[in-house]
Design a protein around this motif. Sequence first.
Motif: not given
Length: 124
Positions: A44-45, A47-53, A72-79
Amino acid sequence: VNSERNLDIDWVEDRVPLRIAKLWLLHGHELPKAPSNPVNAARNTQLKTGECVLVGHWHQSSKHRVTTLADRVITCFSQGCLCNLHPKYSPFNPTWMHGFSLVHRDDENNFTVDDKIVLDGKVY
């Protein structure tokens, strides 16, 4: 905030975006509204940002990685969270879990995220 233990911690009062290398650190509520309980908060993050977050708003651990057309590899994490999983204001939270993340900056651009899960008082 400096305590007696001199932990050298900077308290951030406002909703300001923070970065470690190319990883953005957000609470998550700053993002445009969508499903309150996404299947995968990291996707979800992304899709909304297009950045590593890295976000924590959804109190669940997840990771989502994509490669762009420009390689460009984009990885998002939720904790996960370190709070009560069943507070009075929201007693039923089947996707919430205990956890936290350690972020290491390798250089000006690169980072690693070590996602930790807490189960029965043990850190994994």
